[in-house]
Design an enzyme around this catalytic site. Structure first.
Site, mmCIF file in Angstrom:
data_model
loop_
_atom_site.group_PDB
_atom_site.id
_atom_site.type_symbol
_atom_site.label_atom_id
_atom_site.label_comp_id
_atom_site.label_asym_id
_atom_site.label_seq_id
_atom_site.Cartn_x
_atom_site.Cartn_y
_atom_site.Cartn_z
ATOM 1 N N GLY A 148 -7.149 -14.402 11.471
ATOM 2 C CA GLY A 148 -6.045 -13.609 12.008
ATOM 3 C C GLY A 148 -5.853 -12.337 11.188
ATOM 4 N N GLY A 149 -4.906 -12.396 10.259
ATOM 5 C CA GLY A 149 -4.502 -11.212 9.483
ATOM 6 C C GLY A 149 -5.656 -10.399 8.914
ATOM 7 N N HIS A 193 -4.581 -22.026 21.049
ATOM 8 C CA HIS A 193 -4.134 -21.632 19.710
ATOM 9 C C HIS A 193 -2.774 -22.275 19.423
ATOM 10 C CE1 HIS A 193 -2.674 -19.178 16.407
ATOM 11 N NE2 HIS A 193 -3.939 -18.931 16.154
ATOM 12 N N GLU A 218 -7.615 -25.328 12.911
ATOM 13 C CA GLU A 218 -6.629 -24.459 12.265
ATOM 14 C C GLU A 218 -5.391 -25.267 11.884
ATOM 15 O OE1 GLU A 218 -7.336 -20.081 13.427
ATOM 16 O OE2 GLU A 218 -5.972 -20.964 14.879
ATOM 17 N N GLY A 259 -1.310 -17.708 8.706
ATOM 18 C CA GLY A 259 -0.410 -16.600 8.377
ATOM 19 C C GLY A 259 0.467 -16.855 7.160
ATOM 20 N N SER A 272 -5.551 -18.348 7.104
ATOM 21 C CA SER A 272 -5.607 -17.553 5.879
ATOM 22 C C SER A 272 -7.015 -17.414 5.303
ATOM 23 C CB SER A 272 -4.632 -18.104 4.824
ATOM 24 O OG SER A 272 -3.307 -18.086 5.317
ATOM 25 N N GLU A 310 -0.151 -21.177 18.182
ATOM 26 C CA GLU A 310 1.019 -20.377 18.596
ATOM 27 C C GLU A 310 1.291 -20.552 20.084
ATOM 28 O OE1 GLU A 310 -0.358 -16.699 16.872
ATOM 29 O OE2 GLU A 310 -0.113 -17.607 14.887
ATOM 30 N N ASN A 332 -8.956 -12.963 15.504
ATOM 31 C CA ASN A 332 -7.877 -13.133 16.474
ATOM 32 C C ASN A 332 -6.798 -12.123 16.123
ATOM 33 O OD1 ASN A 332 -5.733 -13.962 18.029
ATOM 34 N ND2 ASN A 332 -5.382 -15.877 16.903
ATOM 35 N N TRP A 333 -6.686 -11.100 16.945
ATOM 36 C CA TRP A 333 -5.751 -10.016 16.609
ATOM 37 C C TRP A 333 -4.318 -10.304 17.038
ATOM 38 C CZ3 TRP A 333 -8.688 -4.753 17.771
ATOM 39 C CH2 TRP A 333 -9.621 -4.548 16.751
ATOM 40 N N LYS A 334 -4.116 -11.419 17.734
ATOM 41 C CA LYS A 334 -2.755 -11.784 18.171
ATOM 42 C C LYS A 334 -2.105 -10.592 18.881
ATOM 43 C CE LYS A 334 -2.802 -15.184 14.559
ATOM 44 N NZ LYS A 334 -2.070 -16.066 13.654
#
Ligand code: PGA
Length: 249
Positions: A232-233, A95, A165, A171, A211, A97, A9-11
Site C-alpha cells: 500500500g503506502g 481487500h 494481509e 498501514g 507495511s 478494507e 495497491n494505491w487505495k
C-alpha cells in the site's frame, strides 16, 4: 519456480494525472528488472491514464475491486469486462478494507473471483485476520474459512494469486515478522492443498501485505512460501516501490 509478484495497491490516492506521472517514473526505475511481475492498482478513475503511461513496459495495471455481474442496473459498480476493456490485466478482490467498511464477505469474494477469472484477468484475492482474531488465537481458523469459502473453486486457476494481509499490519507500520508471515503462508498453502490439489497449492503465488517497505522486503521474500508483496503506502512513491521490486538488490 513461482515467479514473484510485486503489486502496488494505491487505495483512494492519486488523480489520473498524478497516477500517470508516478507510473512514468516507475517504468524508468524498474527498467531491466527480470523475473518479477509488477502490478499497480490505481483507483478506477486513473486506470485509463495508468494503462497509457505503462504501455510497452513491464508494469501491468489492475483495479482494486469489481462487481460480479457483467452489466446491469447496479449504480456505482464497475464490471470486470469494463476493467478489461481499459487494458487492465489484474483485479484485487476481498481487500480487508472492503470487508471491513463495505460489507465484503467470503461469498461475495467467491463471486468476484469467479468473474475476474472468467474474463481472463488475474485475480489478487486477499485474506487475513484482524488483531482481535490473532489475539484470540483464531488466525488459522479465519484463514481456513476465508480460503475455503472464498477461494476453493478457484484454487486450480493459474490466474489466481492469494494475498495474505494481516489486518493489524496494514498501514500501521507494524509488519508481520518474516516467521509470522511464513507460518501463515505455509498454512494457507496447506489449506489450498486440502481444498484443491497438491499441485495447485504448490503453484499458487501467495503475496504478503501489510507495511511492506524497501527495508523489510528482502527478509520477507527470503521465506520459502512468500512469493511477493501487496504494497500500500510504499507503492505510492515510484522510488520506494522500485526498491521493493528490486528486492534481490
Ligand atoms: P500497507 O497496505 O502496505 O500500507 O500496509 C497494504 C495493503 O493494504 O494492501
Amino acid at each position: 519456480m513461482r515467479t514473484p509478484v510485486m503489486a502496488g495497491n494505491w487505495k483512494m490516492f492519486k488523480t489520473a494525472r498524478q497516477a500517470a506521472e508516478t507510473i512514468r517514473s516507475l517504468v524508468e526505475a524498474v527498467k531491466g528488472v527480470q523475473g518479477v511481475e509488477v502490478v499497480i492498482c490505481p483507483p478506477f478513475t486513473a486506470l485509463s491514464a495508468a494503462v497509457d503511461a505503462a504501455k510497452g513496459s513491464l508494469v501491468a495495471i489492475g483495479a482494486q475491486d469489481c462487481y460480479w455481474e457483467k452489466e446491469g442496473a447496479f449504480t456505482g459498480e464497475v464490471a470486470v469486462p469494463m476493467i478489461a476493456d481499459l487494458g487492465c490485466g489484474h483485479c484485487i478482490v476481498g481487500h480487508s478494507e472492503r470487508r471491513q467498511f463495505f460489507g465484503e464477505t467470503d461469498a461475495t469474494v467467491d463471486k468476484k473471483v469467479e468473474a475476474v477469472l472468467a474474463h481472463g484477468l488475474t485475480c489478487i484475492a486477499c485474506v487475513g485476520e484482524t488483531l482481535q482474531e490473532r489475539e484470540a488465537s483464531q488466525t488459522f481458523a479465519v484463514l481456513e474459512r476465508q480460503v475455503r469459502n472464498g477461494l476453493t473453486r478457484h484454487l486450480s486457476s493459474p490466474r489466481l494469486i492469494i494475498a495474505y494481509e494481516p489486518v493489524w499490519a496494514i498501514g500501521t507500520g507494524k509488519t508481520a515478522t518474516p516467521a509470522q508471515a511464513q507460518e501463515a503462508h505455509a498454512f494457507i498453502r496447506q489449506v489450498a492443498a486440502q481444498a484443491s490439489s497438491a499441485a495447485a497449492a504448490q503453484a499458487v503465488r501467495i503475496l504478503y501485505g501489510g507495511s511492506v517497505k524497501p527495508d523489510n522486503v528482502a527478509q520477507l521474500m527470503a521465506q520459502p512460501d512468500v512469493d511477493g508483496g501487496l504494497v500500500g503506502g510504499a507503492s505510492l512513491d515510484a522510488v520506494s516501490f522500485a526498491k521493493i521490486v528490486r528486492f534481490r538488490g
